[in-house]
Structures are given as C-alpha cells and as structure tokens.
Design a protein around this motif. Sequence first.
Motif, PDB file in Angstrom:
ATOM      1  N   GLN A 134       1.005  -1.009  -0.165  1.00 19.02           N
ATOM      2  CA  GLN A 134       0.134  -0.042  -0.212  1.00 19.02           C
ATOM      3  C   GLN A 134       0.814   1.348   0.083  1.00 19.02           C
ATOM      4  O   GLN A 134       0.710   2.074  -0.866  1.00 19.02           O
ATOM      5  N   GLU A 135       1.863   1.240   0.936  1.00 16.90           N
ATOM      6  CA  GLU A 135       2.675   2.151   0.990  1.00 16.90           C
ATOM      7  C   GLU A 135       3.797   2.002   1.625  1.00 16.90           C
ATOM      8  O   GLU A 135       3.902   1.291   2.801  1.00 16.90           O
ATOM      9  N   ALA A 136       5.053   2.471   1.329  1.00 12.26           N
ATOM     10  CA  ALA A 136       6.283   2.609   2.180  1.00 12.26           C
ATOM     11  C   ALA A 136       6.818   4.179   2.587  1.00 12.26           C
ATOM     12  O   ALA A 136       7.650   4.752   1.981  1.00 12.26           O
ATOM     13  N   GLY A 137       5.870   4.845   3.185  1.00  9.55           N
ATOM     14  CA  GLY A 137       6.033   6.353   3.215  1.00  9.55           C
ATOM     15  C   GLY A 137       5.215   7.026   2.227  1.00  9.55           C
ATOM     16  O   GLY A 137       4.909   6.088   1.334  1.00  9.55           O
ATOM     17  N   SER A 138       4.734   8.023   2.387  1.00  7.04           N
ATOM     18  CA  SER A 138       4.051   9.055   1.412  1.00  7.04           C
ATOM     19  C   SER A 138       4.538  10.038   1.017  1.00  7.04           C
ATOM     20  O   SER A 138       5.342  10.780   1.660  1.00  7.04           O
ATOM     21  N   ILE A 139       4.086  10.531  -0.100  1.00  5.48           N
ATOM     22  CA  ILE A 139       4.553  11.843  -0.875  1.00  5.48           C
ATOM     23  C   ILE A 139       3.457  12.993  -0.599  1.00  5.48           C
ATOM     24  O   ILE A 139       2.398  12.806  -0.892  1.00  5.48           O
ATOM     25  N   ILE A 140       3.966  14.052  -0.474  1.00 10.09           N
ATOM     26  CA  ILE A 140       3.024  15.314  -0.854  1.00 10.09           C
ATOM     27  C   ILE A 140       3.626  15.833  -1.804  1.00 10.09           C
ATOM     28  O   ILE A 140       4.573  16.592  -1.742  1.00 10.09           O
ATOM     29  N   PRO A 142       3.652  19.276  -4.574  1.00 13.36           N
ATOM     30  CA  PRO A 142       3.589  20.622  -4.688  1.00 13.36           C
ATOM     31  C   PRO A 142       1.864  21.154  -4.716  1.00 13.36           C
ATOM     32  O   PRO A 142       1.524  22.299  -4.161  1.00 13.36           O
ATOM     33  N   ASP A 143       1.262  20.585  -5.576  1.00 16.89           N
ATOM     34  CA  ASP A 143      -0.188  20.885  -5.791  1.00 16.89           C
ATOM     35  C   ASP A 143      -1.075  20.388  -4.599  1.00 16.89           C
ATOM     36  O   ASP A 143      -2.512  20.546  -4.868  1.00 16.89           O
ATOM     37  N   GLY A 144      -0.601  19.685  -3.543  1.00 15.53           N
ATOM     38  CA  GLY A 144      -1.375  19.307  -2.442  1.00 15.53           C
ATOM     39  C   GLY A 144      -1.927  17.804  -2.642  1.00 15.53           C
ATOM     40  O   GLY A 144      -2.435  17.122  -1.597  1.00 15.53           O
ATOM     41  N   SER A 145      -1.779  17.213  -3.912  1.00 13.48           N
ATOM     42  CA  SER A 145      -1.976  15.507  -3.950  1.00 13.48           C
ATOM     43  C   SER A 145      -1.090  14.835  -3.335  1.00 13.48           C
ATOM     44  O   SER A 145      -0.073  15.233  -2.984  1.00 13.48           O
ATOM     45  N   THR A 146      -1.435  13.560  -2.895  1.00 14.26           N
ATOM     46  CA  THR A 146      -0.764  12.801  -2.241  1.00 14.26           C
ATOM     47  C   THR A 146      -0.539  11.385  -3.127  1.00 14.26           C
ATOM     48  O   THR A 146      -1.273  10.957  -3.917  1.00 14.26           O
ATOM     49  N   GLU A 147       0.717  10.769  -2.689  1.00 13.32           N
ATOM     50  CA  GLU A 147       1.004   9.392  -3.095  1.00 13.32           C
ATOM     51  C   GLU A 147       1.414   8.520  -2.312  1.00 13.32           C
ATOM     52  O   GLU A 147       2.681   8.799  -1.708  1.00 13.32           O
ATOM     53  N   GLY A 148       1.087   7.254  -2.100  1.00 10.22           N
ATOM     54  CA  GLY A 148       1.709   6.225  -1.224  1.00 10.22           C
ATOM     55  C   GLY A 148       2.997   5.813  -2.109  1.00 10.22           C
ATOM     56  O   GLY A 148       2.508   5.255  -3.273  1.00 10.22           O
ATOM     57  N   TYR A 149       4.131   5.721  -1.548  1.00 13.47           N
ATOM     58  CA  TYR A 149       5.289   5.446  -2.453  1.00 13.47           C
ATOM     59  C   TYR A 149       5.324   3.904  -2.459  1.00 13.47           C
ATOM     60  O   TYR A 149       5.144   3.219  -1.644  1.00 13.47           O
ATOM     61  N   GLY A 150       5.502   3.443  -3.848  1.00 16.01           N
ATOM     62  CA  GLY A 150       5.675   2.003  -4.091  1.00 16.01           C
ATOM     63  C   GLY A 150       4.331   1.249  -4.011  1.00 16.01           C
ATOM     64  O   GLY A 150       4.282  -0.066  -4.204  1.00 16.01           O
ATOM     65  N   ARG A 151       3.247   2.120  -4.313  1.00  8.58           N
ATOM     66  CA  ARG A 151       1.893   1.426  -4.364  1.00  8.58           C
ATOM     67  C   ARG A 151       1.625   0.255  -5.265  1.00  8.58           C
ATOM     68  O   ARG A 151       2.353   0.327  -6.437  1.00  8.58           O
ATOM     69  N   ASP A 152       1.224  -0.845  -4.895  1.00 10.48           N
ATOM     70  CA  ASP A 152       0.845  -2.138  -5.812  1.00 10.48           C
ATOM     71  C   ASP A 152       2.330  -2.629  -6.111  1.00 10.48           C
ATOM     72  O   ASP A 152       2.240  -3.694  -6.768  1.00 10.48           O
ATOM     73  N   GLY A 153       3.523  -2.354  -5.507  1.00  7.52           N
ATOM     74  CA  GLY A 153       4.668  -2.972  -5.648  1.00  7.52           C
ATOM     75  C   GLY A 153       4.869  -4.308  -4.840  1.00  7.52           C
ATOM     76  O   GLY A 153       4.240  -4.558  -3.929  1.00  7.52           O
ATOM     77  N   ASN A 154       6.148  -4.857  -4.941  1.00  7.40           N
ATOM     78  CA  ASN A 154       6.559  -5.951  -4.215  1.00  7.40           C
ATOM     79  C   ASN A 154       7.266  -5.525  -2.828  1.00  7.40           C
ATOM     80  O   ASN A 154       8.002  -4.835  -2.748  1.00  7.40           O
ATOM     81  N   PRO A 155       6.619  -5.702  -1.590  1.00  9.11           N
ATOM     82  CA  PRO A 155       6.863  -5.122  -0.361  1.00  9.11           C
ATOM     83  C   PRO A 155       8.347  -5.536   0.044  1.00  9.11           C
ATOM     84  O   PRO A 155       8.918  -4.787   0.807  1.00  9.11           O
ATOM     85  N   ASP A 156       8.902  -6.629  -0.600  1.00  9.39           N
ATOM     86  CA  ASP A 156      10.263  -6.969  -0.347  1.00  9.39           C
ATOM     87  C   ASP A 156      11.221  -6.395  -1.368  1.00  9.39           C
ATOM     88  O   ASP A 156      12.540  -6.675  -1.134  1.00  9.39           O
TER      89      ASP A 156
END
Length: 820
Positions: A134-140, A142-156
């Motif tokens: 789901q996320e490995a930390g998240s990004i904000i 500059p336009d205020g949108s957010t994103e979970g880093y690594g979304r749908d990736g392999n957790p390992d």
Amino acid sequence: MSKLSFPVHPAPEVSIIIPTFNNVESLHQCLTSIMHYCDVAAELIIIDDCSTDTTPQLLQSIEHIHRIRNEVNLEFIRSCNQGAAKAQGQYLLFVNDDVVATPHSFSAMVKVMKHNKKCGAVGAKLILPNGKLQEAGSIIWPDGSTEGYGRDGNPDEPDYCYQREVDFCSAAFLLVRRDLFQQLKGFDERYVPAYYEDADLCYGIRQLGYKVIYQPEAVVYHREFHSRKASHVMHLMENNKQLFVSKWAPDLTQQKIDTIAGEEQSAHEGPFLTNKGYCCTCDQEVTFIAENEWLRDFYVCNNCSSIPRERALIYCIEKFYPDWRSYAIHEISPIDRGASKKLRLQCPGYSMSMFSPHVPLGTDLTGGMRNENIETMTFADETFDLVISQDVLEHIFQPDKAFAEIGRVLKPGGAHIFAVPLINKEKASEQWARMNESGEIDYLNKPEYHTSSDGSDSLVTMHWGYDIVDFIIKHSGLSTTIVYLDNLELGIRAEYIEILISRKIAASDETPLEIHPKFNLPKGKKVILNELLKAHTTATVSLKKIFGDVDDDFWFWIFTDGFSQHPLLANLLPGMPDEKIQCQFAGASGKDTLRDAFSVYKLFKRIAGEYAIDLKRCAAVMDFGCGWGRITRFFLKEIEADRLYGIDCLKEVIALCQQSNMRCHFETIDPLPPTGFPDDMFDLIFCYSVFSHLSEDAHQKWLLEFQRILKPGGILIATTRPRYFIIYCAELRQREVKFFELGGAASFPNTEQSLLDYDHGKYCYDGTGGGGVLDRSIFGETCIPKKYVEEHWTKHFSSVDFIYEEEHKSFNQNVIVAQK
C-alpha cells in the motif's frame, strides 16, 4: 470469537488509540494481533463510535482496556482526538481497526523515536490483503495531491526496505509524540470525517522542525477503504485536498519533495539515488550513485564507472557462460570501462572492432581495435564463442545483414549477448530511418540521436520491440531469450535494461537428449526425437509437430528436468520468469508451480475431450487470466502457437509472456468486457482461478462476453472456491497469517452468514482488490455455489456442469463447465 485480555502497565510508554464503527470482525482480528505482538509497555484506548453491531459486547468482554462509547457518531478524526485526550503514554499510536500487526512492529517504531530526538512521527510499511504494497511512506506533491510510495509494488523490493525521512505516513498505523500532537491541537477537525488528517499532522510536525520517518521493520497488513465505498473515499479526498492546500498554500507551493528511493527530486543538494551493493563488473563492494533520474546512463559504480546495462551484461555472461575467460570473444564497438574493460583484461581470447568507413575492412586500428562493418564482417565462419554488443543494433541501417553476419561468425553453441533498448516493448518494432539506393538517409520518423561514448551523436534507425526475437530468427537462425533484471543490490536498475541472448545450436550438435529410463521410449523414438530437436532449433518451430504424440508424463519431464538438463530443450521451450514473480502469482516456483499447472492442464484437456472438443483440431483456444503463462505452455503439445491466446488485464504479466518464447498470441485487456474478438471465434475458453476472484457483476459481464465469442458447441471451463474456503478464512483469523494468506484472512468476516448464503445458493464475494486496475469492485475472494450456477449460468449456455473438487481430485477448487 476467542477471548482477549491485555496486560496492565501503570506507566505506559505508548497509548494505542483505535476508533471503530460497525466493524467487529476486523476489530477482533486487529486486537488479536496486538495482544500477540505488542512488545512495548502500552495502554489500549478503544473508541466505539456508536456502533450498532456487536462491537459493544466484544469490548465489554475484553480485560484491561479503556473503552469510550459515543452516543452519536463523531467520525474518525474526532474519535482519534477523543482517545488522545485520555492518553497517558509518551507516544500515541493511532491504529485503524482493519489492520493486522506483525511481530516487533511496535518496538521497531518506538526504537526510531528513541534514537532520533528530532523524530516527531514514525510510520509503518503497509501491505494490502492481496500481498502488494500500500505504501512505504507517502509523498505530498506541491499541488497538494498525495501518493503512497511503492503502491502495488513488491513489499520486499530493496526500495521499500530501508529507513528514511518522508513527507508523511498513513494514520492507519502512525506513532506520534504526544507533546507535538498536543502542540498542534491534534488532528485538524476541518477534515472530518476523514482523509488528509495524517498528511496535515505530519506536515505540521515538519513545520515545527521535526522529522517524519518511515520504518520498514514495522510491517502491518491493512484492508484499505474497508469502512467506506471507494467512490465516497475519492470524493472526501478531493474535497479535503482543497482544504489542505488552502491551509498550507504559502509553504506548499515552495515545497521540495524529499528523496524517496531516488524517484523524486531531492530536497537538498546531492545524488538522485545512492546505495551500497556489489558490482559484478569490478567484483567489489561499492556504492552506486545516480546524479540523474535517467538511470540507464547515470546510475554509476563509484569504483569502475560501469552503468546498469554493463552490469546486467556481465551478470548474464557470468551466469550463463561461467567459463567465458577461456572463450574466443569478440566485442563490437566497445567502450573503455565497465563490461568492456573486464572482458578485455580477463579474457585472453578477447578481440574488438569498430567501423570507420575510410579505412579498409579487416585492418587494425590503434590500440588493438580492428575495423569491421557489422553488416559485412571479414571474419571466417564459426570464429567466436561469444559476440558482445552494447547499444549498437538500434543504429544499424541493415540489421537483417548484421544479425546474419553475427550468426555466421558464431561457433555452434555460441551466443550473441547484447543490450539494445526495447523501446516498443510489446508493440511491433519500427524502422526509424533507412539508407536509400542513392546513399541518402530517408527519415521515416522524427530524427532521433543517441550520444555515443566518444561524445558523438548516432542516428537511431530502429525502435525495437519484443518481436526482435522473430526478426533475429528469421535472418540468422539464432534463438533469442530476453533477460530482464532488476536488483538494486547489484546496481542493476534502469530503463530498457533487458539483455538479449541469441544462441546458435547447430543440427550437428553431437549431444543427444538423455531421456529418463522410466519413460521407456523405444530406441527409434529417442533417435527421432533427437533428430527433430536438432533440426528445429529456433523458436518458430512447432512444438505440436515435435511433441504431439508423447505421453503426459514425458511432456511434464520435458518442461522440468529435461528443460534444466539439456540445452536443446532450453533453447526450444518457453522460459520461466524470476522466482519472486512466480511466487507472487502462484504461491510457488519452479517445478512445484509447473506441477500444479500441469494438473490443471490435464483436467481441462480431459474435460474438453468429454465434450468432443478435439484440441488438435481447434482453430482458437483462450487461456483467460493467463498470468505469466504457466498453464498456457502445456497446451502447445496439442495446439499450434498461432491458435493459442493468452489474455490478462495486467500488462506486466503479458510482457513476461511475450518475452518467454511461447510464440502464442498474448494480449492485455481491460478488467471488464468487451474484448476485441469477433463473435463465434473460440472452441475452448478456460479460466483457472479467475472466477475464484471476480465480483458478481464482473462475472456476469464476462459470462455474456464468453457466450458471444465462443463458437456454437464451444465450451467454457472455469474454477471457483469450494464452500470450505469460507471456513478456512475464519481459521486464518485465529492465527498469524503468512504473506499469501492475507486475502483470505481479510475475507468473509461473518463466517456463519457467509456459509448460510452459500448454502442458499447466493453468490459469495468479498472484495479485497488485486492492485492496479483490479479494484475491490472487481476483484476479491469468491465462492460460487452449485445452486447459483444452475440458476444463472443456464440462462446463457445450453448445458452446464458443476464438478466438485472431491470428484475431479486434481486441485482444490470446484470446476464449472458450460457449453454454448
């Protein structure tokens, strides 16, 4: 439900705060994981936000917790603040009621707080029920949108496995210093009911001069959006984004994004990406550094200056040709670093060439370099064991002649190992520029140039795709494998990182195929088989022609032991993806996963025969939801490759199939119909473990589509979970779950009701989502009872049969067969 009890700590270090509303099954699972795995002195504060299910009764039965019961629903944010006001701990740990904690997660987060006095908040690695990140930390942004880093990736993946500072972490499992939480007056209630409160809090913490840190050692499984519909969530997030922007606008527009594994622009001067690892080019423990986001040319070894494609090239040479130092190796257009330098220094039989149109071919240039035109080389036939090239074949005006020449100068058993950017991927290769009869250049597209190692610009003549393997076979007779590598520890990550290995195996190869004695093939058959294999060494060969009359046991041996033991078979048969990818889609790898797929193949083949479907005479057969093709490949014994279709909605697995040497039709489709296939096209459509995951709406839509594209008399074979799978899901919630069990553990929380629904013939589905295009409205865990099939499938098909697992005894799913 099992009874829960928590220890008493008079001076808790951590206050665990859990708001909950009408989610009793998930709450019990969450609390069970905390009871088992919490390894810090903690108090538990649970806010029942006016639940109308059995949550109050559950909470009354739990010993040593603080219960708060709201008489009206205050929503998530107010409930969190309410719980925080009662907290005694130095740290507040906010926990969603739909998470499952794992061992050491609690102490791992507290450890970060204690060791970093400027840390204000710590977040965990969040994993979805389908096992994806789901996320490995998240990004904000500059336009205020957010994103979970690594979304749908392999957790390992290494990217997600090291501690670092981030913009924010989700409040699904967020540890915060209580004094800072109070200083910021808690979660801002302008965001009620929920969403953006965690981004806002973390942003405020950072404004106070403290850090938000991602701790990958804290692993939590999270059933995202469980309490609200996805459409409602999107609406809340968009609305609260505007509130967030209006609050922080003066600072937000100047925000620089912190580095997260090298994919975002750094907030400070320094490298784009840096990590320690082992360089197989210089054979040293090194640091890999990228000063630029274009990793293919700028992700450099600090010791030998090699770049990713060079390291990938050496890795393949070492892996597939470990005795290369004793070979005759020729490199076309080498560069004085990395792979070229290693080959030149360590292989006595190494030679190199480049092309100068003003010097006679075959003459020596300076520094041991020979002048050769790759399209008309002067070397004798069968001179080299290996020919090496890096980013050459996209600049050749006559690549057909170049590949033919390479094939000519290779010894039998030799190979061309090379890097070339496969820009078009699954699309057809395109010629970008050509030389006309008068010697002038015709630009077929906008002129494009690549900068060479000497600083000059080289015109791009081809945009290659995966079909380059067909081009090579046609013009050289070499059979090509595309190798894709991605390993940060080896410094191998970049765009267009594929390495191609084109092998030359001659009909005169004297090595016979040794067949296990148990198959007891007549000597004549062994001879014939060996001769067939020798005569057909390219991927265009018909496997049906060679193997069409072998028995099933021998066919399985060919794909497993035979494949691994004999180069003729390895050259001829489809390859396998990386073991991690195999496990991700099938829960097993190697021979085990092929054995499971083979059981499916044998049963489906038998069923087709019972319905008078002669596979050898079929015009078109579809593997729907083909994954990486583990089942598809076995049907090549009965069906010509050009009549076999592999279909999936995941682009990455279709790309794997297209690289695998199966030669079938592989296509990416949308998660819902229609497809682009014409009416009455397919004799057989089979779907293994697809209807085991489809929502009722998606399954009904696909039934209609299959009814359209099947021929009259054609059949559909599908599988679905058996009844006991619902019970199995309940059992998973009573113990620590493994990675591949997460989807089941999160499904059918009301076991008794689900079993009752199944017994009454209702469609039993619990949406978990499958990552990417597969959201919860389409993908989850599904059990389709026989009564439902008899009532609904018969509306679309002339005959329907339901085969229980205990009847077919091939694998642990029920089978549905429908005939048009």
